[in-house]
Design a protein around this motif. Structure first.
Motif, PDB file in Angstrom:
ATOM      1  N   ILE A   1      38.718  42.038  61.526  1.00 23.96           N
ATOM      2  CA  ILE A   1      37.690  41.626  60.571  1.00 23.96           C
ATOM      3  C   ILE A   1      38.364  41.545  59.205  1.00 23.96           C
ATOM      4  CG2 ILE A   1      35.484  42.142  59.480  1.00 23.96           C
ATOM      5  CD1 ILE A   1      34.822  43.890  61.881  1.00 23.96           C
ATOM      6  N   LEU A   2      38.207  40.412  58.549  1.00 27.82           N
ATOM      7  CA  LEU A   2      38.760  40.210  57.214  1.00 27.82           C
ATOM      8  C   LEU A   2      37.613  39.880  56.273  1.00 27.82           C
ATOM      9  CD1 LEU A   2      41.078  39.693  55.148  1.00 27.82           C
ATOM     10  CD2 LEU A   2      41.119  37.337  55.999  1.00 27.82           C
ATOM     11  N   MET A   3      37.443  40.668  55.233  1.00 27.72           N
ATOM     12  CA  MET A   3      36.407  40.429  54.240  1.00 27.72           C
ATOM     13  C   MET A   3      37.054  40.170  52.887  1.00 27.72           C
ATOM     14  SD  MET A   3      33.860  43.458  55.519  1.00 27.72           S
ATOM     15  CE  MET A   3      35.253  44.411  56.151  1.00 27.72           C
ATOM     16  N   VAL A   4      36.663  39.085  52.228  1.00 26.88           N
ATOM     17  CA  VAL A   4      37.197  38.766  50.910  1.00 26.88           C
ATOM     18  C   VAL A   4      36.032  38.664  49.933  1.00 26.88           C
ATOM     19  CG1 VAL A   4      37.228  36.285  51.437  1.00 26.88           C
ATOM     20  CG2 VAL A   4      38.597  37.170  49.550  1.00 26.88           C
ATOM     21  N   LYS A   5      36.159  39.340  48.818  1.00 27.55           N
ATOM     22  CA  LYS A   5      35.093  39.418  47.826  1.00 27.55           C
ATOM     23  C   LYS A   5      35.162  38.222  46.887  1.00 27.55           C
ATOM     24  CE  LYS A   5      35.729  41.739  44.240  1.00 27.55           C
ATOM     25  NZ  LYS A   5      36.081  42.756  43.245  1.00 27.55           N
ATOM     26  N   LEU A   6      34.015  37.591  46.676  1.00 30.51           N
ATOM     27  CA  LEU A   6      33.927  36.450  45.768  1.00 30.51           C
ATOM     28  C   LEU A   6      33.305  36.823  44.435  1.00 30.51           C
ATOM     29  CD1 LEU A   6      32.674  33.751  48.292  1.00 30.51           C
ATOM     30  CD2 LEU A   6      35.022  34.235  47.607  1.00 30.51           C
ATOM     31  N   ARG A   7      32.511  37.871  44.415  1.00 38.18           N
ATOM     32  CA  ARG A   7      31.774  38.227  43.206  1.00 38.18           C
ATOM     33  C   ARG A   7      32.076  39.664  42.795  1.00 38.18           C
ATOM     34  NH1 ARG A   7      25.139  38.363  42.749  1.00 38.18           N
ATOM     35  NH2 ARG A   7      25.004  39.373  40.721  1.00 38.18           N
TER      36      ARG A   7
ATOM     37  N   GLY B   1      38.497  31.243  51.318  1.00 35.32           N
ATOM     38  CA  GLY B   1      37.081  31.583  51.305  1.00 35.32           C
ATOM     39  C   GLY B   1      36.282  30.673  50.394  1.00 35.32           C
ATOM     40  N   SER B   2      36.807  30.414  49.203  1.00 35.05           N
ATOM     41  CA  SER B   2      36.112  29.541  48.248  1.00 35.05           C
ATOM     42  C   SER B   2      36.047  28.104  48.746  1.00 35.05           C
ATOM     43  CB  SER B   2      36.819  29.591  46.884  1.00 35.05           C
ATOM     44  OG  SER B   2      36.754  30.890  46.328  1.00 35.05           O
TER      45      SER B   2
ATOM     46  N   ALA C   1      25.811  47.899  44.614  1.00 39.00           N
ATOM     47  CA  ALA C   1      25.661  46.821  43.627  1.00 39.00           C
ATOM     48  C   ALA C   1      25.629  45.450  44.309  1.00 39.00           C
ATOM     49  CB  ALA C   1      26.753  46.871  42.562  1.00 39.00           C
ATOM     50  N   PRO C   2      25.265  44.382  43.590  1.00 39.00           N
ATOM     51  CA  PRO C   2      25.256  43.042  44.188  1.00 39.00           C
ATOM     52  C   PRO C   2      26.650  42.654  44.671  1.00 39.00           C
ATOM     53  CG  PRO C   2      24.098  43.048  42.090  1.00 39.00           C
ATOM     54  CD  PRO C   2      24.795  44.374  42.195  1.00 39.00           C
ATOM     55  N   PHE C   3      26.703  41.814  45.699  1.00 38.14           N
ATOM     56  CA  PHE C   3      27.983  41.369  46.223  1.00 38.14           C
ATOM     57  C   PHE C   3      27.855  39.966  46.791  1.00 38.14           C
ATOM     58  CE2 PHE C   3      25.859  43.701  49.611  1.00 38.14           C
ATOM     59  CZ  PHE C   3      25.888  42.785  50.652  1.00 38.14           C
ATOM     60  N   ASP C   4      29.009  39.324  46.932  1.00 41.18           N
ATOM     61  CA  ASP C   4      29.122  38.009  47.546  1.00 41.18           C
ATOM     62  C   ASP C   4      30.482  37.994  48.230  1.00 41.18           C
ATOM     63  OD1 ASP C   4      29.090  35.370  48.326  1.00 41.18           O
ATOM     64  OD2 ASP C   4      28.780  34.544  46.317  1.00 41.18           O
ATOM     65  N   MET C   5      30.492  37.899  49.548  1.00 39.06           N
ATOM     66  CA  MET C   5      31.760  37.964  50.268  1.00 39.06           C
ATOM     67  C   MET C   5      31.754  36.991  51.445  1.00 39.06           C
ATOM     68  SD  MET C   5      31.540  41.557  52.402  1.00 39.06           S
ATOM     69  CE  MET C   5      30.979  42.536  51.002  1.00 39.06           C
ATOM     70  N   VAL C   6      32.967  36.644  51.887  1.00 42.65           N
ATOM     71  CA  VAL C   6      33.143  35.848  53.097  1.00 42.65           C
ATOM     72  C   VAL C   6      33.868  36.724  54.108  1.00 42.65           C
ATOM     73  CG1 VAL C   6      34.218  33.823  54.141  1.00 42.65           C
ATOM     74  CG2 VAL C   6      33.195  33.655  51.866  1.00 42.65           C
ATOM     75  N   GLU C   7      33.312  36.776  55.309  1.00 43.70           N
ATOM     76  CA  GLU C   7      33.894  37.585  56.383  1.00 43.70           C
ATOM     77  C   GLU C   7      34.446  36.664  57.474  1.00 43.70           C
ATOM     78  OE1 GLU C   7      31.788  41.059  58.493  1.00 43.70           O
ATOM     79  OE2 GLU C   7      31.747  39.405  59.946  1.00 43.70           O
ATOM     80  N   PHE C   8      35.674  36.938  57.888  1.00 43.30           N
ATOM     81  CA  PHE C   8      36.294  36.245  59.011  1.00 43.30           C
ATOM     82  C   PHE C   8      36.438  37.240  60.151  1.00 43.30           C
ATOM     83  CE2 PHE C   8      37.757  34.254  55.141  1.00 43.30           C
ATOM     84  CZ  PHE C   8      37.699  32.893  55.400  1.00 43.30           C
ATOM     85  N   ALA C   9      35.886  36.933  61.305  1.00 45.05           N
ATOM     86  CA  ALA C   9      36.051  37.773  62.484  1.00 45.05           C
ATOM     87  C   ALA C   9      36.772  36.957  63.554  1.00 45.05           C
ATOM     88  CB  ALA C   9      34.687  38.236  63.000  1.00 45.05           C
ATOM     89  N   PHE C  10      37.847  37.509  64.109  1.00 48.89           N
ATOM     90  CA  PHE C  10      38.644  36.743  65.067  1.00 48.89           C
ATOM     91  C   PHE C  10      39.443  37.693  65.956  1.00 48.89           C
ATOM     92  CE2 PHE C  10      40.712  37.193  61.007  1.00 48.89           C
ATOM     93  CZ  PHE C  10      41.995  37.617  61.297  1.00 48.89           C
ATOM     94  N   PRO C  11      39.619  37.341  67.235  1.00 45.52           N
ATOM     95  CA  PRO C  11      40.399  38.187  68.143  1.00 45.52           C
ATOM     96  C   PRO C  11      41.888  38.110  67.845  1.00 45.52           C
ATOM     97  CG  PRO C  11      39.759  36.172  69.242  1.00 45.52           C
ATOM     98  CD  PRO C  11      39.074  36.159  67.901  1.00 45.52           C
ATOM     99  N   ARG C  12      42.614  39.119  68.251  1.00 38.76           N
ATOM    100  CA  ARG C  12      44.051  39.126  68.006  1.00 38.76           C
ATOM    101  C   ARG C  12      44.744  37.981  68.736  1.00 38.76           C
ATOM    102  NH1 ARG C  12      47.878  44.176  69.486  1.00 38.76           N
ATOM    103  NH2 ARG C  12      48.223  42.993  71.392  1.00 38.76           N
TER     104      ARG C  12
END
Length: 291
Positions: free
Chosen positions: A48-54, A141-142, A96-107
């Motif tokens: 799982i990869l999460m990248v924060k946008l905000r 992500g953007s 707090a408020p957040f905005d993120m994009v999550e990538f989920a992928f098998p190895r």
């Protein structure tokens, strides 16, 4: 630690999802200034990869019931990421408020990418500390945000290329193997066939994997070789073809801008105008008036 269903959030969550091959891409937005948490209870061979946008927000990361990190991020730093190997349950508690994009992928998706020329010879990643700033992941992500706004109209070519690019970056930045050199591009027949397919799909409704199969290559090998042969990615090459075709139709003078947008694979006239202006430096209407 209580178990929660995937993406169990407080009231106010906005969520949109894309699928591309083995990747599931989700944008998660919470505008309320409140506590929220979500969990992935699956235990599998995946990341799982999460990248924060905000910015800013503070979060705690729990893996297998153990607290792994407490990250307090600073304002003005979009692009911070959290990469987790999901062999145990994962829970993220967010303030707090957040905005993120999550990538989920098998190895296995990374194992396939690692088999490509020029990639580390392993699909294993060494996750960086939570909160690591990674502009390349943030850029992916953007770039996917417009597609996440309208998933039904997203270009499969573009989305598949971006997930390939993300996998290649993760292997180079956080992979555990050495990276061999890359040599060569497409054979002449492969380049011709690839361009034929792209021209036949001006709307981008074709995947990198489909074109690669026609060229008898894996998706990653094809994408790398196409750029080495042409100097641009398949998505950038197709964008130029669409604009060239639009110029020819504009010169004819018998079609409206909306009709030209539809004929060249754009979702609507505003989309066509933005893309044309970005590459040509003026709007399609202004360009036609100068001819």
């Amino acid at each position: 630690m209580p178990d929660h269903p995937p993406h169990a959030f407080a009231h106010g969550l906005r969520r949109s999802t894309l699928h591309s091959g083995d990747y599931t891409i989700t944008r998660l937005r919470q505008d309320l200034d409140t506590y929220a948490e979500f969990a992935q209870s699956e235990s599998d061979d995946a990341y799982i990869l999460m990248v924060k946008l905000r910015p800013p927000h503070t979060y705690e990361l729990f893996v297998g019931g153990e607290r792994r990190a407490h990250v307090r991020e600073q304002a003005g730093q979009p692009g911070n990421l959290c990469l987790v190997y999901r062999q145990a349950s994962v829970r993220l508690a967010v303030e707090a408020p957040f905005d993120m994009v999550e990538f989920a992928f098998p190895r296995r998706a990374l194992e396939q990418a690692a088999a490509e020329p020029g990639q580390p010879a392993t699909g294993l990643l060494r996750p960086p500390p939570p909160g690591t700033l990674d502009p390349a992941v943030a850029a992916v992500g953007s770039a996917l945000l417009p597609a996440l706004e309208r998933p039904a109209q997203a270009s499969p070519l573009f989305v598949s290329y971006m997930t390939l690019a993300l996998g290649a970056h993760l292997l180079h930045a956080y992979g555990t193997g050495a990276t061999p050199p890359v040599r060569g591009g497409l054979a002449p027949w492969q380049e011709r066939r690839a361009k034929e397919i792209l021209r036949a799909h001006l709307d981008g409704n074709v995947r990198i994997a489909d074109i690669a199969a026609e060229c008898r290559l894996s998706p990653g090998h094809f994408a790398t070789s196409f750029k080495r042969s042409t100097g641009v990615s398949p998505t950038a090459w197709l964008a130029r073809q669409r604009i060239d075709h639009a110029r020819a139709l504009l010169r004819r003078g018998d079609l409206t801008l909306s009709e030209i947008a539809a004929a060249t694979g754009f979702t609507d006239q505003p989309h066509f105008t933005r893309a044309f202006s970005r590459l040509v430096g003026m709007s399609p209407g202004a360009w036609r008036r100068q001819q």
